[in-house]
Design an enzyme around this catalytic site. Sequence first.
Site, mmCIF file in Angstrom:
data_model
loop_
_atom_site.group_PDB
_atom_site.id
_atom_site.type_symbol
_atom_site.label_atom_id
_atom_site.label_comp_id
_atom_site.label_asym_id
_atom_site.label_seq_id
_atom_site.Cartn_x
_atom_site.Cartn_y
_atom_site.Cartn_z
ATOM 1 N N LEU A 1 0.861 -1.182 0.000
ATOM 2 C CA LEU A 1 0.000 0.000 0.000
ATOM 3 C C LEU A 1 0.894 1.227 0.000
ATOM 4 O O LEU A 1 2.009 1.196 0.526
ATOM 5 C CB LEU A 1 -0.898 0.026 1.251
ATOM 6 C CG LEU A 1 -1.888 -1.112 1.456
ATOM 7 C CD1 LEU A 1 -2.602 -0.948 2.799
ATOM 8 C CD2 LEU A 1 -2.905 -1.170 0.326
ATOM 9 N N ASP A 2 0.389 2.335 -0.543
ATOM 10 C CA ASP A 2 1.129 3.585 -0.467
ATOM 11 C C ASP A 2 1.400 3.934 0.995
ATOM 12 O O ASP A 2 0.623 3.573 1.894
ATOM 13 C CB ASP A 2 0.324 4.725 -1.091
ATOM 14 C CG ASP A 2 0.219 4.612 -2.601
ATOM 15 O OD1 ASP A 2 0.983 3.829 -3.188
ATOM 16 O OD2 ASP A 2 -0.639 5.307 -3.181
ATOM 17 N N GLU A 3 2.465 4.670 1.229
ATOM 18 C CA GLU A 3 2.856 5.050 2.590
ATOM 19 C C GLU A 3 1.710 5.705 3.358
ATOM 20 O O GLU A 3 1.470 5.398 4.529
ATOM 21 C CB GLU A 3 4.045 6.014 2.533
ATOM 22 C CG GLU A 3 4.510 6.522 3.887
ATOM 23 C CD GLU A 3 5.706 7.436 3.795
ATOM 24 O OE1 GLU A 3 6.204 7.890 4.847
ATOM 25 O OE2 GLU A 3 6.165 7.707 2.655
ATOM 26 N N THR B 1 -1.532 5.527 2.765
ATOM 27 C CA THR B 1 -2.781 4.759 2.751
ATOM 28 C C THR B 1 -2.771 3.751 3.894
ATOM 29 O O THR B 1 -1.793 3.047 4.098
ATOM 30 C CB THR B 1 -2.934 4.007 1.417
ATOM 31 O OG1 THR B 1 -2.939 4.947 0.339
ATOM 32 C CG2 THR B 1 -4.224 3.207 1.382
ATOM 33 N N ASN C 1 -0.613 4.226 -7.504
ATOM 34 C CA ASN C 1 -1.342 5.496 -7.307
ATOM 35 C C ASN C 1 -2.618 5.584 -8.142
ATOM 36 O O ASN C 1 -3.119 6.670 -8.435
ATOM 37 C CB ASN C 1 -0.464 6.702 -7.624
ATOM 38 C CG ASN C 1 0.746 6.829 -6.719
ATOM 39 O OD1 ASN C 1 1.706 7.499 -7.050
ATOM 40 N ND2 ASN C 1 0.732 6.186 -5.555
#
Length: 305
Positions: free
Chosen positions: A143-145, A147, A243
């Site tokens: 997961l994105d940092e 999120t 993203n």
Amino acid sequence: MNRNKARDSRPSKDYKNLKQFVVKQQCELLEFLLMTFKDQSRNSVKSLLGSHRVSIDGAPVTQFNFKLFPGDTVIISNSPIRKKTRSNLPIIYEDNDIIVINKPSKLLSVPSDNEKGSTAFRMVNDYLQQKDKHNRAFIVHRLDEDTSGVLMFAKNDKMARALTDGDNWNNLVKKRGYYAIVEGTLKNKEGTIRSYLKKNSQNMMYSSKKKGDGQLAITDYKVIKENQKYTFVDVDIKTGRKNQIRVHFGDLGHFIIGDDKYGEPSNPIKRLGLHAYELDIIHPFTGKSMKFKAPIPSEFSNLFK
């Protein structure tokens, strides 16, 4: 979670003057170090482990016979890298093959070029090795940092390969559900966003409508709640591009709150308004359907009271 999050939110001072080596074939750690540092004595190489200067993708390791697999990155630091006690890891599910956590926002899933120690991968490894020093985690997705939400790791190489070889992950995953809070109110209360995503020279993703001009990205969405400023959206991504959700809602002109990477939206909850609330997956060995959920963050709900 607060104690671990506080520890891991600080820059990693342990990881200084790093030397990094990518593993090409399965072997044990000491064997790898001896092959890598051929000009040093066996005792000198063993002292790297004894002085706590060796980590695997940022997770410290001291045992000589720790198993390495292709793709692992062995990191050598000039200063000790100490293990941390993980007594309150936010575990959603765990069995012999996988562990699933509710990742906090503002925590990397896996190491980056600039950060090795403050990651969910490191936290899960610390937790697993408290039980047995030979345990370890394997990265299967991320997961994105900024999120939060459902993040899965494999606990052995067999499961990791079953989940990630070829296009296995996309074939096994049946739902990737997210909650997003975007600026403004959406004209269409539900719909599908399709585009081809590409990366520019600044490592930013952007959309192209030209078929084949990038990777196809498909995002389904449905409005749950809205007020005068913001909209709460249920999102189901059909493809897992970098993203993807952030770019697609930016394409609609409704940036996700707190997303200063792709726009300049407001930040009323002091974090990115994106949460991975559900991951549905078919177990690669049993064929069983498994569903993992992470609760709605309170700051999301409070914004619509």
